[in-house]
Design a protein around this motif. Sequence first.
Motif, mmCIF file in Angstrom:
data_model
loop_
_atom_site.group_PDB
_atom_site.id
_atom_site.type_symbol
_atom_site.label_atom_id
_atom_site.label_comp_id
_atom_site.label_asym_id
_atom_site.label_seq_id
_atom_site.Cartn_x
_atom_site.Cartn_y
_atom_site.Cartn_z
ATOM 1 N N GLY A 191 0.837 -1.187 0.000
ATOM 2 C CA GLY A 191 0.000 0.000 0.000
ATOM 3 C C GLY A 191 0.880 1.248 0.000
ATOM 4 N N ALA A 192 0.339 2.341 0.411
ATOM 5 C CA ALA A 192 1.074 3.607 0.445
ATOM 6 C C ALA A 192 1.914 3.699 1.722
ATOM 7 C CB ALA A 192 0.090 4.781 0.384
ATOM 8 N N ASP A 193 2.953 4.528 1.674
ATOM 9 C CA ASP A 193 3.797 4.840 2.842
ATOM 10 C C ASP A 193 4.401 3.598 3.508
ATOM 11 O OD1 ASP A 193 3.197 7.542 2.482
ATOM 12 O OD2 ASP A 193 1.411 7.380 3.756
ATOM 13 N N ASN A 194 4.972 2.719 2.696
ATOM 14 C CA ASN A 194 5.621 1.508 3.206
ATOM 15 C C ASN A 194 4.689 0.621 4.034
ATOM 16 O OD1 ASN A 194 8.073 2.052 2.002
ATOM 17 N ND2 ASN A 194 8.845 3.173 3.772
ATOM 18 N N THR A 195 3.414 0.644 3.721
ATOM 19 C CA THR A 195 2.429 -0.185 4.409
ATOM 20 C C THR A 195 2.145 -1.424 3.561
ATOM 21 O OG1 THR A 195 1.424 1.770 5.392
ATOM 22 C CG2 THR A 195 0.124 -0.233 5.419
ATOM 23 N N TYR A 196 2.022 -2.569 4.221
ATOM 24 C CA TYR A 196 1.750 -3.837 3.544
ATOM 25 C C TYR A 196 0.554 -4.510 4.191
ATOM 26 C CZ TYR A 196 6.359 -3.399 1.430
ATOM 27 O OH TYR A 196 7.437 -2.947 0.730
ATOM 28 N N LYS A 197 -0.225 -5.176 3.351
ATOM 29 C CA LYS A 197 -1.379 -5.953 3.814
ATOM 30 C C LYS A 197 -1.038 -7.428 3.611
ATOM 31 C CE LYS A 197 -6.233 -6.741 2.623
ATOM 32 N NZ LYS A 197 -7.298 -6.322 1.697
ATOM 33 N N LYS A 205 9.674 -10.784 16.343
ATOM 34 C CA LYS A 205 10.021 -9.361 16.426
ATOM 35 C C LYS A 205 11.047 -8.998 15.360
ATOM 36 C CE LYS A 205 8.831 -8.651 21.200
ATOM 37 N NZ LYS A 205 9.215 -8.120 22.494
ATOM 38 N N ASN A 206 10.785 -7.869 14.731
ATOM 39 C CA ASN A 206 11.704 -7.311 13.749
ATOM 40 C C ASN A 206 11.712 -5.799 13.984
ATOM 41 O OD1 ASN A 206 12.973 -6.213 11.457
ATOM 42 N ND2 ASN A 206 12.246 -7.881 10.155
ATOM 43 N N PRO A 207 12.857 -5.210 14.302
ATOM 44 C CA PRO A 207 12.894 -3.783 14.622
ATOM 45 C C PRO A 207 12.531 -2.878 13.443
ATOM 46 C CG PRO A 207 15.109 -4.696 14.568
ATOM 47 C CD PRO A 207 14.173 -5.834 14.428
ATOM 48 N N GLN A 208 12.557 -3.428 12.223
ATOM 49 C CA GLN A 208 12.225 -2.619 11.039
ATOM 50 C C GLN A 208 10.731 -2.611 10.724
ATOM 51 O OE1 GLN A 208 14.627 -4.709 8.168
ATOM 52 N NE2 GLN A 208 16.273 -3.193 8.319
ATOM 53 N N ASN A 240 11.555 2.003 7.434
ATOM 54 C CA ASN A 240 12.324 2.682 6.390
ATOM 55 C C ASN A 240 12.092 1.956 5.069
ATOM 56 O OD1 ASN A 240 13.983 0.386 6.532
ATOM 57 N ND2 ASN A 240 15.234 1.335 8.126
ATOM 58 N N THR A 241 12.753 2.356 4.030
ATOM 59 C CA THR A 241 12.502 1.797 2.704
ATOM 60 C C THR A 241 13.345 0.555 2.400
ATOM 61 O OG1 THR A 241 14.129 3.307 1.759
ATOM 62 C CG2 THR A 241 11.803 4.003 1.731
ATOM 63 N N SER A 242 14.107 0.074 3.363
ATOM 64 C CA SER A 242 14.916 -1.124 3.120
ATOM 65 C C SER A 242 14.034 -2.374 3.131
ATOM 66 C CB SER A 242 16.021 -1.234 4.165
ATOM 67 O OG SER A 242 15.442 -1.427 5.441
ATOM 68 N N LYS A 243 14.627 -3.481 2.689
ATOM 69 C CA LYS A 243 13.904 -4.757 2.678
ATOM 70 C C LYS A 243 13.898 -5.369 4.076
ATOM 71 C CE LYS A 243 15.200 -5.808 -2.042
ATOM 72 N NZ LYS A 243 15.826 -6.784 -2.944
ATOM 73 N N ALA A 244 12.856 -6.150 4.343
ATOM 74 C CA ALA A 244 12.767 -6.833 5.638
ATOM 75 C C ALA A 244 12.032 -8.158 5.453
ATOM 76 C CB ALA A 244 12.027 -5.966 6.648
ATOM 77 N N THR A 245 12.351 -9.087 6.315
ATOM 78 C CA THR A 245 11.672 -10.379 6.349
ATOM 79 C C THR A 245 10.949 -10.492 7.684
ATOM 80 O OG1 THR A 245 13.374 -11.365 4.964
ATOM 81 C CG2 THR A 245 11.983 -12.867 6.181
ATOM 82 N N LEU A 246 9.715 -10.937 7.614
ATOM 83 C CA LEU A 246 8.900 -11.040 8.824
ATOM 84 C C LEU A 246 8.358 -12.469 8.945
ATOM 85 C CD1 LEU A 246 7.717 -9.463 11.211
ATOM 86 C CD2 LEU A 246 5.756 -8.926 9.757
ATOM 87 N N SER A 287 6.941 -16.996 6.292
ATOM 88 C CA SER A 287 7.936 -15.930 6.293
ATOM 89 C C SER A 287 7.568 -14.998 5.151
ATOM 90 C CB SER A 287 9.342 -16.500 6.083
ATOM 91 O OG SER A 287 10.286 -15.465 6.151
ATOM 92 N N VAL A 288 7.386 -13.721 5.457
ATOM 93 C CA VAL A 288 6.939 -12.728 4.492
ATOM 94 C C VAL A 288 8.100 -11.801 4.148
ATOM 95 C CG1 VAL A 288 5.297 -10.863 4.110
ATOM 96 C CG2 VAL A 288 4.613 -12.850 5.439
ATOM 97 N N SER A 289 8.329 -11.610 2.864
ATOM 98 C CA SER A 289 9.375 -10.669 2.425
ATOM 99 C C SER A 289 8.716 -9.335 2.084
ATOM 100 C CB SER A 289 10.091 -11.205 1.194
ATOM 101 O OG SER A 289 10.781 -12.375 1.502
ATOM 102 N N LEU A 290 9.167 -8.294 2.747
ATOM 103 C CA LEU A 290 8.635 -6.945 2.515
ATOM 104 C C LEU A 290 9.744 -6.130 1.841
ATOM 105 C CD1 LEU A 290 7.175 -6.472 6.090
ATOM 106 C CD2 LEU A 290 5.940 -7.245 4.067
ATOM 107 N N ASN A 291 9.446 -5.618 0.648
ATOM 108 C CA ASN A 291 10.449 -4.788 -0.049
ATOM 109 C C ASN A 291 9.789 -3.758 -0.942
ATOM 110 O OD1 ASN A 291 9.504 -6.702 -1.850
ATOM 111 N ND2 ASN A 291 11.491 -7.483 -2.375
#
Length: 190
Positions: A73-79, A112-115, A157-163, A186-190
Amino acid sequence: MFAQLDALFLSSWYSYIPWVIKVRTQSSSAHFEPNSLLLRMKYLFILLFASAFNAASSQILTPVKWQHTISKGADNTYKITFKAAIQPTWHVYSQIQPKNAIAQPLLLSFNKNPQVVLQGKSREVGKLVEGFDKTTKIRDYHNSKTLEVVQLVRLKNTSKATLPGVLTYQKCKSVQCRAPEDYEFSVSLN
């Protein structure tokens, strides 16, 4: 586990197959012992039938199949959407249960993921059904046929993260309930 036991059981019996068909030489010609052969063939047939029945009856029930999707979604938001396909006559207990319910509620948890920041609680999309157990006189809430669990997350932030995480649920039908199971993801957010 049952497959390993079947393999162990059958492998131990394969060594006895020469015992089943016994050839005896007598007066320079080979022939079978008819009574002994029939008896041994019966044992072999019973053994094979029992192992086939055991293999057929030890099939793993998978009445609920999960999959997950991610949409940005907008502003680094993910559904993150978790979809369950539930076989007929089965149901999955909801994450919302009455105070006195004995059902294992659905639980969605993330490592937990600090990003990553969770945006509110997860919510269920589907037809929520109220059940009532006449024996215990206790109500519960569950979903049948399909179920969606939605969680919104935001990257700091705009970096990649795994949750990574786990979705714990209990599946039941009118005559039986299974122990709670975990759907690990495991979800990859990028």
